[in-house]
Design a protein around this motif. Sequence first.
Motif, PDB file in Angstrom:
ATOM      1  N   ARG A 103      -3.895  15.954 -23.984  1.00  0.00           N
ATOM      2  CA  ARG A 103      -2.936  16.487 -24.955  1.00  0.00           C
ATOM      3  C   ARG A 103      -2.200  17.694 -24.405  1.00  0.00           C
ATOM      4  N   GLN A 104      -2.621  18.175 -23.254  1.00  0.00           N
ATOM      5  CA  GLN A 104      -1.969  19.336 -22.658  1.00  0.00           C
ATOM      6  C   GLN A 104      -0.598  18.945 -22.105  1.00  0.00           C
ATOM      7  N   LYS A 105       0.330  19.882 -22.184  1.00  0.00           N
ATOM      8  CA  LYS A 105       1.678  19.606 -21.674  1.00  0.00           C
ATOM      9  C   LYS A 105       1.694  19.843 -20.159  1.00  0.00           C
ATOM     10  N   VAL A 106       1.105  18.879 -19.467  1.00  0.00           N
ATOM     11  CA  VAL A 106       1.094  18.915 -18.010  1.00  0.00           C
ATOM     12  C   VAL A 106       1.579  17.578 -17.482  1.00  0.00           C
ATOM     13  N   VAL A 107       2.182  17.614 -16.307  1.00  0.00           N
ATOM     14  CA  VAL A 107       2.518  16.405 -15.565  1.00  0.00           C
ATOM     15  C   VAL A 107       1.954  16.564 -14.161  1.00  0.00           C
ATOM     16  N   PHE A 108       1.919  15.461 -13.422  1.00  0.00           N
ATOM     17  CA  PHE A 108       1.305  15.456 -12.092  1.00  0.00           C
ATOM     18  C   PHE A 108       2.322  14.970 -11.076  1.00  0.00           C
ATOM     19  N   LEU A 109       2.574  15.772 -10.064  1.00  0.00           N
ATOM     20  CA  LEU A 109       3.545  15.451  -9.024  1.00  0.00           C
ATOM     21  C   LEU A 109       2.853  14.750  -7.864  1.00  0.00           C
ATOM     22  N   THR A 110       3.358  13.575  -7.502  1.00  0.00           N
ATOM     23  CA  THR A 110       2.816  12.817  -6.370  1.00  0.00           C
ATOM     24  C   THR A 110       3.972  12.458  -5.439  1.00  0.00           C
ATOM     25  N   ILE A 111       3.705  12.527  -4.128  1.00  0.00           N
ATOM     26  CA  ILE A 111       4.763  12.316  -3.139  1.00  0.00           C
ATOM     27  C   ILE A 111       4.274  11.294  -2.121  1.00  0.00           C
ATOM     28  N   ASP A 112       5.094  10.277  -1.873  1.00  0.00           N
ATOM     29  CA  ASP A 112       4.661   9.117  -1.088  1.00  0.00           C
ATOM     30  C   ASP A 112       5.213   9.074   0.327  1.00  0.00           C
ATOM     31  N   ASP A 113       4.474   8.507   1.191  1.00  0.00           N
ATOM     32  CA  ASP A 113       4.686   7.987   2.554  1.00  0.00           C
ATOM     33  C   ASP A 113       4.588   9.048   3.641  1.00  0.00           C
ATOM     34  N   GLY A 114       5.467  10.051   3.685  1.00  0.00           N
ATOM     35  CA  GLY A 114       5.387  11.083   4.710  1.00  0.00           C
ATOM     36  C   GLY A 114       6.478  11.039   5.757  1.00  0.00           C
ATOM     37  N   ALA A 115       7.564  10.301   5.484  1.00  0.00           N
ATOM     38  CA  ALA A 115       8.606  10.142   6.494  1.00  0.00           C
ATOM     39  C   ALA A 115       9.320  11.456   6.822  1.00  0.00           C
ATOM     40  N   GLU A 116       9.699  12.229   5.820  1.00  0.00           N
ATOM     41  CA  GLU A 116      10.402  13.500   6.030  1.00  0.00           C
ATOM     42  C   GLU A 116       9.382  14.631   6.109  1.00  0.00           C
ATOM     43  N   LYS A 117       9.536  15.480   7.119  1.00  0.00           N
ATOM     44  CA  LYS A 117       8.593  16.590   7.321  1.00  0.00           C
ATOM     45  C   LYS A 117       9.389  17.894   7.324  1.00  0.00           C
ATOM     46  N   ASP A 118       9.757  18.318   6.137  1.00  0.00           N
ATOM     47  CA  ASP A 118      10.647  19.458   5.940  1.00  0.00           C
ATOM     48  C   ASP A 118       9.827  20.738   5.814  1.00  0.00           C
ATOM     49  N   PRO A 119       9.909  21.662   6.775  1.00  0.00           N
ATOM     50  CA  PRO A 119       9.132  22.904   6.671  1.00  0.00           C
ATOM     51  C   PRO A 119       9.540  23.759   5.476  1.00  0.00           C
ATOM     52  N   ALA A 120      10.821  23.666   5.077  1.00  0.00           N
ATOM     53  CA  ALA A 120      11.264  24.439   3.909  1.00  0.00           C
ATOM     54  C   ALA A 120      10.559  23.967   2.642  1.00  0.00           C
ATOM     55  N   PHE A 121      10.295  22.681   2.553  1.00  0.00           N
ATOM     56  CA  PHE A 121       9.557  22.157   1.398  1.00  0.00           C
ATOM     57  C   PHE A 121       8.160  22.778   1.332  1.00  0.00           C
ATOM     58  N   LEU A 122       7.468  22.853   2.465  1.00  0.00           N
ATOM     59  CA  LEU A 122       6.137  23.464   2.471  1.00  0.00           C
ATOM     60  C   LEU A 122       6.196  24.917   2.027  1.00  0.00           C
TER      61      LEU A 122
END
Length: 287
Positions: A103-122
């Motif tokens: 019932r908590q207002k939470v969502v879950f972020l999932t990211i697939d495959d791994g093709a792009e390796k962006d250091p800025a994202f980290l």
Amino acid sequence: MLAVAAIASGCAQFGGPPVRPAPGQEPPLHAPPARALDSYATRLRSAYLARAAAARHWGLKRVPLTAPPPPAKKPEIRARKGFEVDDQEELNLPPVFTTIPTRQKVVFLTIDDGAEKDPAFLRMMSDLKIPYSAFLSDFAVKDDYAYFRRMQSEGVTLNNHTLTHPYLPGLSYREQKHEICGMQKIMKRQFGKAPTVFRPPFGNYNQDTLMAAKSCGIKYAPIWDEEVFVDHWEYREDDLDLHPGDIVLTHFRGRDEWDGTMVDDMRRFLNRVTAEGYAVARLEDYL
């Protein structure tokens, strides 16, 4: 009187009735030390100010909300209705689901495959303290395992997304087992641990998929309820809306395939969920 007091005290210590102080001589009640409360409040404020500064730096409209503590009692995860396979419960197969029951207002972020390796994202996700789960395919990550080790060092859970990202229902049981168990071995070798969470490529699976996954040590097979791209969202439900416990999918992609970067993608995601009053929680904390 001193002797009487000593005897009474000894009785209380060794199982006699408790000695109550005389009226008017009760010990004072003590509040928690003000210094401890001040220190806690200072830490909270410092954490918020750091997150607010990071939100401004990364161009967010609002400061992302902080997720509540993980539930002490984990929710029961069952296969979503209509997503079961034959003999799902009898064989105790990993459930396929799109939402965590909460019932908590939470969502879950999932990211697939791994093709792009962006250091800025980290850097962005580390600065903002946003939890997420990565589902990796070896064909996409094998050129830079170190990138995902850095991700793992930030507390991100790395999960199984097969060796080569095939359409699994088109393969035999033995071929599917090779794809899933083979990735388990690589993840244990490269990241120190074989995961218990697996996502079938494209969200496609059959009974053989889940039987093979179980044989490889998989307990859960989450897919997703929404998918976010750099320029739009896609929805599984007709109401085109977020719901408590929804699993959101995106991909490791960049300008080669999108009109933007992973940072742009995360900015769209975080602006949307924050505006609707949702925090991002860690999927594995609910499993």
